[in-house]
Design a protein around this motif. Sequence first.
Motif, PDB file in Angstrom:
ATOM      1  N   ASP A 267      -5.313  -4.458 -19.328  1.00  0.00           N
ATOM      2  CA  ASP A 267      -3.894  -4.958 -19.106  1.00  0.00           C
ATOM      3  C   ASP A 267      -3.829  -6.117 -18.353  1.00  0.00           C
ATOM      4  O   ASP A 267      -5.040  -6.617 -17.688  1.00  0.00           O
ATOM      5  CB  ASP A 267      -3.094  -3.881 -18.901  1.00  0.00           C
ATOM      6  N   GLY A 268      -2.709  -6.601 -18.102  1.00  0.00           N
ATOM      7  CA  GLY A 268      -2.684  -7.780 -17.241  1.00  0.00           C
ATOM      8  C   GLY A 268      -2.826  -7.704 -16.091  1.00  0.00           C
ATOM      9  O   GLY A 268      -3.446  -8.561 -15.190  1.00  0.00           O
ATOM     10  N   ARG A 269      -2.528  -6.252 -15.291  1.00  0.00           N
ATOM     11  CA  ARG A 269      -3.204  -5.935 -14.013  1.00  0.00           C
ATOM     12  C   ARG A 269      -4.589  -6.369 -13.760  1.00  0.00           C
ATOM     13  O   ARG A 269      -4.984  -6.376 -12.687  1.00  0.00           O
ATOM     14  CB  ARG A 269      -2.899  -4.764 -13.664  1.00  0.00           C
ATOM     15  N   GLN A 270      -5.364  -6.327 -14.599  1.00  0.00           N
ATOM     16  CA  GLN A 270      -7.028  -6.377 -14.470  1.00  0.00           C
ATOM     17  C   GLN A 270      -7.415  -7.937 -14.309  1.00  0.00           C
ATOM     18  O   GLN A 270      -8.441  -8.183 -14.080  1.00  0.00           O
ATOM     19  CB  GLN A 270      -7.709  -5.789 -15.663  1.00  0.00           C
ATOM     20  N   TYR A 271      -6.544  -8.893 -14.554  1.00  0.00           N
ATOM     21  CA  TYR A 271      -7.032 -10.287 -14.539  1.00  0.00           C
ATOM     22  C   TYR A 271      -6.202 -10.557 -13.353  1.00  0.00           C
ATOM     23  O   TYR A 271      -4.808 -10.671 -13.053  1.00  0.00           O
ATOM     24  CB  TYR A 271      -6.291 -11.204 -15.750  1.00  0.00           C
ATOM     25  N   ALA A 272      -7.055 -10.935 -12.184  1.00  0.00           N
ATOM     26  CA  ALA A 272      -6.402 -11.583 -11.113  1.00  0.00           C
ATOM     27  C   ALA A 272      -6.047 -12.953 -10.787  1.00  0.00           C
ATOM     28  O   ALA A 272      -6.887 -13.677 -11.520  1.00  0.00           O
ATOM     29  CB  ALA A 272      -7.353 -11.180  -9.789  1.00  0.00           C
ATOM     30  N   GLN A 273      -5.123 -13.183 -10.143  1.00  0.00           N
ATOM     31  CA  GLN A 273      -4.764 -14.708  -9.935  1.00  0.00           C
ATOM     32  C   GLN A 273      -5.738 -15.312  -8.766  1.00  0.00           C
ATOM     33  O   GLN A 273      -5.698 -16.463  -8.844  1.00  0.00           O
ATOM     34  CB  GLN A 273      -3.409 -14.915  -9.703  1.00  0.00           C
TER      35      GLN A 273
ATOM     36  N   VAL B  50      -8.702 -14.536  -5.475  1.00  0.00           N
ATOM     37  CA  VAL B  50      -9.739 -13.665  -4.858  1.00  0.00           C
ATOM     38  C   VAL B  50      -9.187 -12.619  -3.987  1.00  0.00           C
ATOM     39  O   VAL B  50      -9.439 -11.406  -4.015  1.00  0.00           O
ATOM     40  CB  VAL B  50     -10.794 -14.547  -4.084  1.00  0.00           C
ATOM     41  N   HIS B  51      -7.886 -12.854  -3.484  1.00  0.00           N
ATOM     42  CA  HIS B  51      -7.377 -12.023  -2.238  1.00  0.00           C
ATOM     43  C   HIS B  51      -6.667 -10.888  -3.299  1.00  0.00           C
ATOM     44  O   HIS B  51      -6.877  -9.580  -3.030  1.00  0.00           O
ATOM     45  CB  HIS B  51      -6.321 -12.760  -1.463  1.00  0.00           C
ATOM     46  N   GLN B  52      -6.209 -11.320  -4.320  1.00  0.00           N
ATOM     47  CA  GLN B  52      -5.505 -10.358  -5.339  1.00  0.00           C
ATOM     48  C   GLN B  52      -6.464  -9.420  -5.965  1.00  0.00           C
ATOM     49  O   GLN B  52      -6.371  -8.234  -6.029  1.00  0.00           O
ATOM     50  CB  GLN B  52      -4.760 -10.932  -6.537  1.00  0.00           C
ATOM     51  N   LEU B  53      -7.708 -10.041  -6.300  1.00  0.00           N
ATOM     52  CA  LEU B  53      -8.983  -9.427  -6.891  1.00  0.00           C
ATOM     53  C   LEU B  53      -9.360  -8.194  -5.894  1.00  0.00           C
ATOM     54  O   LEU B  53      -9.608  -7.110  -6.418  1.00  0.00           O
ATOM     55  CB  LEU B  53      -9.900 -10.299  -7.298  1.00  0.00           C
ATOM     56  N   ASP B  54      -9.538  -8.627  -4.563  1.00  0.00           N
ATOM     57  CA  ASP B  54      -9.875  -7.754  -3.418  1.00  0.00           C
ATOM     58  C   ASP B  54      -8.889  -6.717  -3.586  1.00  0.00           C
ATOM     59  O   ASP B  54      -9.426  -5.329  -3.385  1.00  0.00           O
ATOM     60  CB  ASP B  54     -10.015  -8.306  -2.117  1.00  0.00           C
ATOM     61  N   MET B  55      -7.734  -6.904  -3.479  1.00  0.00           N
ATOM     62  CA  MET B  55      -6.764  -5.783  -3.432  1.00  0.00           C
ATOM     63  C   MET B  55      -6.677  -5.015  -4.697  1.00  0.00           C
ATOM     64  O   MET B  55      -6.659  -3.679  -4.449  1.00  0.00           O
ATOM     65  CB  MET B  55      -5.142  -6.424  -3.362  1.00  0.00           C
ATOM     66  N   LEU B  56      -6.848  -5.512  -5.826  1.00  0.00           N
ATOM     67  CA  LEU B  56      -7.042  -4.677  -7.102  1.00  0.00           C
ATOM     68  C   LEU B  56      -8.236  -3.889  -6.880  1.00  0.00           C
ATOM     69  O   LEU B  56      -8.087  -2.569  -7.174  1.00  0.00           O
ATOM     70  CB  LEU B  56      -7.105  -5.411  -8.170  1.00  0.00           C
ATOM     71  N   ALA B  57      -9.067  -4.345  -6.470  1.00  0.00           N
ATOM     72  CA  ALA B  57     -10.387  -3.464  -6.262  1.00  0.00           C
ATOM     73  C   ALA B  57     -10.503  -2.470  -5.241  1.00  0.00           C
ATOM     74  O   ALA B  57     -10.683  -1.228  -5.642  1.00  0.00           O
ATOM     75  CB  ALA B  57     -11.724  -4.424  -5.925  1.00  0.00           C
TER      76      ALA B  57
ATOM     77  N   ARG C 122     -10.621   1.685  -6.283  1.00  0.00           N
ATOM     78  CA  ARG C 122     -11.493   2.250  -5.608  1.00  0.00           C
ATOM     79  C   ARG C 122     -10.718   3.540  -4.983  1.00  0.00           C
ATOM     80  O   ARG C 122     -10.968   4.916  -4.995  1.00  0.00           O
ATOM     81  CB  ARG C 122     -12.292   1.543  -4.183  1.00  0.00           C
ATOM     82  N   GLN C 123      -9.592   3.359  -4.378  1.00  0.00           N
ATOM     83  CA  GLN C 123      -8.755   4.547  -3.815  1.00  0.00           C
ATOM     84  C   GLN C 123      -8.274   5.488  -5.121  1.00  0.00           C
ATOM     85  O   GLN C 123      -8.307   6.619  -4.782  1.00  0.00           O
ATOM     86  CB  GLN C 123      -7.422   4.069  -3.210  1.00  0.00           C
ATOM     87  N   HIS C 124      -7.837   5.232  -5.971  1.00  0.00           N
ATOM     88  CA  HIS C 124      -7.515   5.933  -7.185  1.00  0.00           C
ATOM     89  C   HIS C 124      -8.688   6.760  -7.468  1.00  0.00           C
ATOM     90  O   HIS C 124      -8.388   7.846  -7.927  1.00  0.00           O
ATOM     91  CB  HIS C 124      -7.185   4.775  -8.276  1.00  0.00           C
ATOM     92  N   ILE C 125      -9.979   6.106  -7.971  1.00  0.00           N
ATOM     93  CA  ILE C 125     -11.060   6.803  -8.099  1.00  0.00           C
ATOM     94  C   ILE C 125     -11.411   7.826  -7.258  1.00  0.00           C
ATOM     95  O   ILE C 125     -11.690   8.968  -7.398  1.00  0.00           O
ATOM     96  CB  ILE C 125     -12.235   5.979  -8.189  1.00  0.00           C
ATOM     97  N   ALA C 126     -11.122   7.636  -5.735  1.00  0.00           N
ATOM     98  CA  ALA C 126     -11.602   8.666  -4.692  1.00  0.00           C
ATOM     99  C   ALA C 126     -10.472   9.846  -4.725  1.00  0.00           C
ATOM    100  O   ALA C 126     -10.806  10.755  -4.226  1.00  0.00           O
ATOM    101  CB  ALA C 126     -11.483   7.859  -3.257  1.00  0.00           C
TER     102      ALA C 126
END
Length: 154
Positions: free
Chosen positions: A102-108, A110-117, A121-125
Amino acid sequence: MYQTETMAWSFPERARSRIPPIGQGLAVVAAVIAIAVISCGGIAGYLLSLRIAAWGSQSHAIDVQILAKRQEVQRLRNELDFRSRFPELERWSSPLGLQPADGRQYAQSVHQLDMLAAARRQHIADQLPRVGDDKGYTPQARQQLDGLFSDVAN
């Protein structure tokens, strides 16, 4: 002195007299023919080298086409392999939590990409079972996950 002069003059006269005038003309014609044959041989060799170069160029173009077709066949094989495994992916998508992009997987940025990652990780944990003193992942948790997967598979 007289004899040396006669000898000097007699030699060229003898040389001229040995080759008749018609023979001199034939020698010139033979030389022209030899030059023409050598020239034709040189031109034929040049044309042959051009022909070989053109053949090599065609061969290279065919090799490039073959390589492109091989890459396309490999891409199609990969796609076919993926599509043949698609029913298995659909079967395991809900237990493993797989979702289409979905659209959330495409970051605008690097900062946004780090936040999404970090959020992922928190969701998986959060979904991993906790055992003991809030240590996170333990071998017992792995055994519990393996048990869940085997239950879902059966």
